[in-house]
Design an enzyme around this catalytic site. Structure first.
Site, PDB file in Angstrom:
ATOM      1  N   GLU A  68      -6.275 -33.203  27.566  1.00  0.00           N
ATOM      2  CA  GLU A  68      -6.546 -32.536  26.279  1.00  0.00           C
ATOM      3  C   GLU A  68      -7.348 -33.423  25.335  1.00  0.00           C
ATOM      4  O   GLU A  68      -7.835 -32.942  24.309  1.00  0.00           O
ATOM      5  CB  GLU A  68      -5.223 -32.088  25.627  1.00  0.00           C
ATOM      6  CG  GLU A  68      -4.397 -33.167  24.941  1.00  0.00           C
ATOM      7  CD  GLU A  68      -3.688 -34.141  25.892  1.00  0.00           C
ATOM      8  OE1 GLU A  68      -3.870 -34.046  27.117  1.00  0.00           O
ATOM      9  OE2 GLU A  68      -2.962 -35.023  25.381  1.00  0.00           O
TER      10      GLU A  68
ATOM     11  N   CYS B 142       0.965 -36.618  31.544  1.00  0.00           N
ATOM     12  CA  CYS B 142       1.506 -37.923  31.140  1.00  0.00           C
ATOM     13  C   CYS B 142       3.040 -37.849  30.991  1.00  0.00           C
ATOM     14  O   CYS B 142       3.716 -37.680  32.001  1.00  0.00           O
ATOM     15  CB  CYS B 142       0.805 -38.425  29.896  1.00  0.00           C
ATOM     16  SG  CYS B 142       0.831 -40.219  29.831  1.00  0.00           S
TER      17      CYS B 142
ATOM     18  N   HIS C 137      -4.403 -37.832  29.927  1.00  0.00           N
ATOM     19  CA  HIS C 137      -4.387 -36.807  28.861  1.00  0.00           C
ATOM     20  C   HIS C 137      -5.645 -35.929  28.910  1.00  0.00           C
ATOM     21  O   HIS C 137      -6.610 -36.209  28.187  1.00  0.00           O
ATOM     22  CB  HIS C 137      -4.344 -37.499  27.492  1.00  0.00           C
ATOM     23  CG  HIS C 137      -3.018 -38.053  27.124  1.00  0.00           C
ATOM     24  ND1 HIS C 137      -2.195 -37.476  26.194  1.00  0.00           N
ATOM     25  CD2 HIS C 137      -2.364 -39.152  27.570  1.00  0.00           C
ATOM     26  CE1 HIS C 137      -1.089 -38.186  26.072  1.00  0.00           C
ATOM     27  NE2 HIS C 137      -1.169 -39.215  26.901  1.00  0.00           N
TER      28      HIS C 137
HETATM   29  N1  GLN Z   1       4.895 -44.004  28.369  1.00  0.00           N
HETATM   30  C1  GLN Z   1       5.311 -42.685  28.035  1.00  0.00           C
HETATM   31  C2  GLN Z   1       6.646 -42.344  28.709  1.00  0.00           C
HETATM   32  O1  GLN Z   1       7.099 -43.088  29.495  1.00  0.00           O
HETATM   33  C3  GLN Z   1       4.253 -41.657  28.427  1.00  0.00           C
HETATM   34  C4  GLN Z   1       3.005 -41.917  27.642  1.00  0.00           C
HETATM   35  C5  GLN Z   1       2.187 -40.703  27.354  1.00  0.00           C
HETATM   36  O2  GLN Z   1       2.611 -39.553  27.458  1.00  0.00           O
HETATM   37  N2  GLN Z   1       0.991 -40.977  26.879  1.00  0.00           N
HETATM   38  O3  GLN Z   1       7.230 -41.341  28.449  1.00  0.00           O
END
Ligand code: GLN
Length: 199
Positions: free
Chosen positions: A170, A79, A168
């Site tokens: 995890e 992410c 995610h």
């Molecule tokens: N929206 C976040 C970003 O742009 C990432 C979101 C996440 O890691 N769950 O950094």
């Protein structure tokens, strides 16, 4: 061999990664300083907020050491961590490590998939994928291998030494994706040892 795998622990969801790594046959190490990078065989960049992480990387003087680490050791970005690893980031544009040949659009699924538990296919079997304000992969270079997709776009990829997930892993009950990364780290270590023994 239980490889030592670091989890960047400046901000975000690092404790769940630590647990998943331990359950997947590796020795997790929380990484907060440059010296922590010296003892590890691979690294996870967790989810969280990529802009905040970039600021904290500057405070700790870790941006350049991380890029260097990624030249020879595997990194798995999840992410926000995938955003940090990519070559190109849009919405808005921001600095990144440039270790994966990807263009990522932050919050790219829009409000409809703000947060969602989806089902993806991994090795022919269903797996859970938790999306939280996820980035979308807008471009993947020719050397990028797609491991899993969701709604027609890649969500789990491999590019040379590195891996990225826009969700995610995890936060799922299974550790299949962490196991994949642990295996990748072990294989790279093995290849390196063979190489140094024969040269
Ligand atoms: N929206 C976040 C970003 O742009 C990432 C979101 C996440 O890691 N769950 O950094």
């Amino acid at each position: 061999m239980r490889p030592k795998i670091g989890v960047l622990a400046l901000q975000g969801d690092f404790e769940a990664h630590e647990k998943a790594l331990r359950e997947s046959g590796s020795e997790p190490v929380l990484v907060r300083t440059r010296a922590d990078l010296d003892s590890i065989d691979g690294l996870i960049l967790p989810g969280g907020e990529s802009t905040t992480m970039l600021k904290l990387l500057d405070v700790e003087d870790l941006f350049e050491p991380l890029r260097k680490f990624g030249e020879t050791k595997p990194i798995f970005g999840t992410c926000a961590g995938a955003i940090l690893l990519a070559d190109n980031v849009v919405n808005p544009q921001q600095r990144s490590l440039g270790l994966l040949d990807l263009t990522l659009e932050r919050n790219g699924y829009g409000r409809q998939i703000d947060s969602r538990i989806a089902s993806i296919e991994l090795d022919g079997k269903p797996a859970e994928a938790v999306f939280i304000r996820a980035p979308i992969i807008r471009r993947a270079g020719p050397a990028v291998r797609v491991i899993a997709s969701y709604l027609g776009t890649p969500v789990l990829v491999e590019n040379g030494l590195h891996m990225a997930a826009t969700f995610h892993p995890e936060l799922s009950s299974e550790n299949r994706i962490h196991e994949l990364f642990v295996k990748k780290v072990q294989n790279i270590e093995k290849a390196y040892l063979n190489y140094t023994e024969t040269t």
